[in-house]
Scaffold this motif. Structure first.
Motif, short mmCIF file in Angstrom:
data_model
loop_
_atom_site.label_atom_id
_atom_site.label_comp_id
_atom_site.label_asym_id
_atom_site.label_seq_id
_atom_site.Cartn_x
_atom_site.Cartn_y
_atom_site.Cartn_z
N ASP A 104 -30.71 -2.84 -9.07
CA ASP A 104 -31.32 -2.35 -10.30
C ASP A 104 -31.37 -0.82 -10.31
O ASP A 104 -31.09 -0.19 -11.33
N ILE A 105 -31.72 -0.23 -9.16
CA ILE A 105 -31.74 1.23 -9.05
C ILE A 105 -30.34 1.78 -9.27
O ILE A 105 -30.14 2.73 -10.04
N ALA A 106 -29.36 1.19 -8.60
CA ALA A 106 -27.97 1.66 -8.71
C ALA A 106 -27.48 1.58 -10.15
O ALA A 106 -26.84 2.51 -10.65
N ILE A 107 -27.79 0.50 -10.82
CA ILE A 107 -27.34 0.32 -12.20
C ILE A 107 -27.97 1.38 -13.11
O ILE A 107 -27.29 1.95 -13.97
N GLU A 108 -29.25 1.67 -12.90
CA GLU A 108 -29.90 2.72 -13.70
C GLU A 108 -29.22 4.07 -13.51
O GLU A 108 -28.96 4.78 -14.48
N VAL A 109 -28.94 4.43 -12.26
CA VAL A 109 -28.30 5.72 -11.99
C VAL A 109 -26.89 5.75 -12.57
O VAL A 109 -26.49 6.72 -13.20
N ILE A 110 -26.15 4.67 -12.37
CA ILE A 110 -24.77 4.63 -12.84
C ILE A 110 -24.70 4.72 -14.36
O ILE A 110 -23.89 5.45 -14.91
N LYS A 111 -25.56 4.00 -15.05
CA LYS A 111 -25.49 4.01 -16.52
C LYS A 111 -25.74 5.40 -17.08
O LYS A 111 -25.20 5.77 -18.11
N GLU A 112 -26.57 6.20 -16.38
CA GLU A 112 -26.85 7.55 -16.85
C GLU A 112 -25.75 8.54 -16.48
O GLU A 112 -25.64 9.59 -17.08
N SER A 113 -24.92 8.19 -15.49
CA SER A 113 -23.96 9.16 -14.95
C SER A 113 -22.50 8.82 -15.19
O SER A 113 -21.65 9.69 -15.09
N LEU A 114 -22.19 7.57 -15.48
CA LEU A 114 -20.80 7.12 -15.44
C LEU A 114 -19.93 7.70 -16.55
O LEU A 114 -18.83 8.18 -16.29
N GLY A 115 -20.38 7.64 -17.77
CA GLY A 115 -19.61 8.19 -18.88
C GLY A 115 -18.27 7.50 -19.07
O GLY A 115 -18.13 6.30 -18.93
#
Length: 197
Positions: A104-115
């Motif tokens: 869940d933490i990883a998904i939150e970070v990725i969604k904000e950074s992936l583009g």
């Protein structure tokens, strides 16, 4: 969710669709289904059968229909479809609570950074091109939602084998080291040990 279970859910959804809901759904899928075929569709079940024939709906591919239901403001029916998918996915899911929290933490970070790199990451995570195209169609302009959808598909396909280590390795293989580092920093803030130590 197996095919028989999906059919039960589709029957329930069809029974709860008003004529106006059905017309709205038909309007939304008009680019994928010919006009003559659409004119012959009189029930939700008939529409669902066409979506199944066209490969847009299956027991492991309900996102397209859930998205359509959301677009016609029938979140109640969309949630019914999504919750049954989650229940069936969790019935054989052996991921520990700690791993779920890390994902869940990883998904939150990725969604904000992936583009715009979401498709590249999807390929590294072995998400099929068909799924990637479906995700792109569902969220053509919202990159955060596209990333969430991608990771949801990956998590669903990996089930109990979904691990943050795999996500971080895929990010690093895509040269997205900053995002991988952000995930590990967030793990440390949350009290998890670093994965690369």
């Amino acid at each position: 969710m197996n095919a028989a279970h999906l059919n039960v859910v589709l029957l329930e959804i069809s029974n709860q669709l008003s004529n106006e809901n059905l017309e709205s759904l038909k309007f939304l899928v008009r680019s994928q289904i010919g006009k003559q075929k659409l004119e012959r569709i009189k029930t939700g079940l008939q529409l669902f059968e066409v979506l199944i024939e066209r490969g847009r709906l299956a027991s492991d591919q309900t996102d397209y229909l859930a998205n359509l239901l959301g677009q016609i403001h029938r979140e109640d029916l969309s949630d019914k479809l999504n919750s049954l998918e989650i229940q069936s996915g969790n019935s054989n899911n052996d991921i520990s609570d700690a791993e779920k929290a890390k994902l869940d933490i990883a998904i939150e970070v990725i969604k904000e950074s992936l583009g715009k790199n979401w498709r590249k990451l999807g390929r590294k995570l072995r998400v099929t091109e068909v799924k990637l195209d479906s995700i792109s169609t569902q969220h053509p302009t919202d990159l955060e939602e596209t990333a969430v959808e991608l990771l949801k598909e990956w998590r669903k396909s990996r089930a109990a084998e979904a691990r943050t280590e795999e996500l971080i390795a895929a990010l690093r293989n895509c040269q997205l080291n900053l995002t991988a580092d952000k995930i590990q920093e967030q793990f440390e803030r949350e009290g998890f040990i670093r994965l690369d130590q």
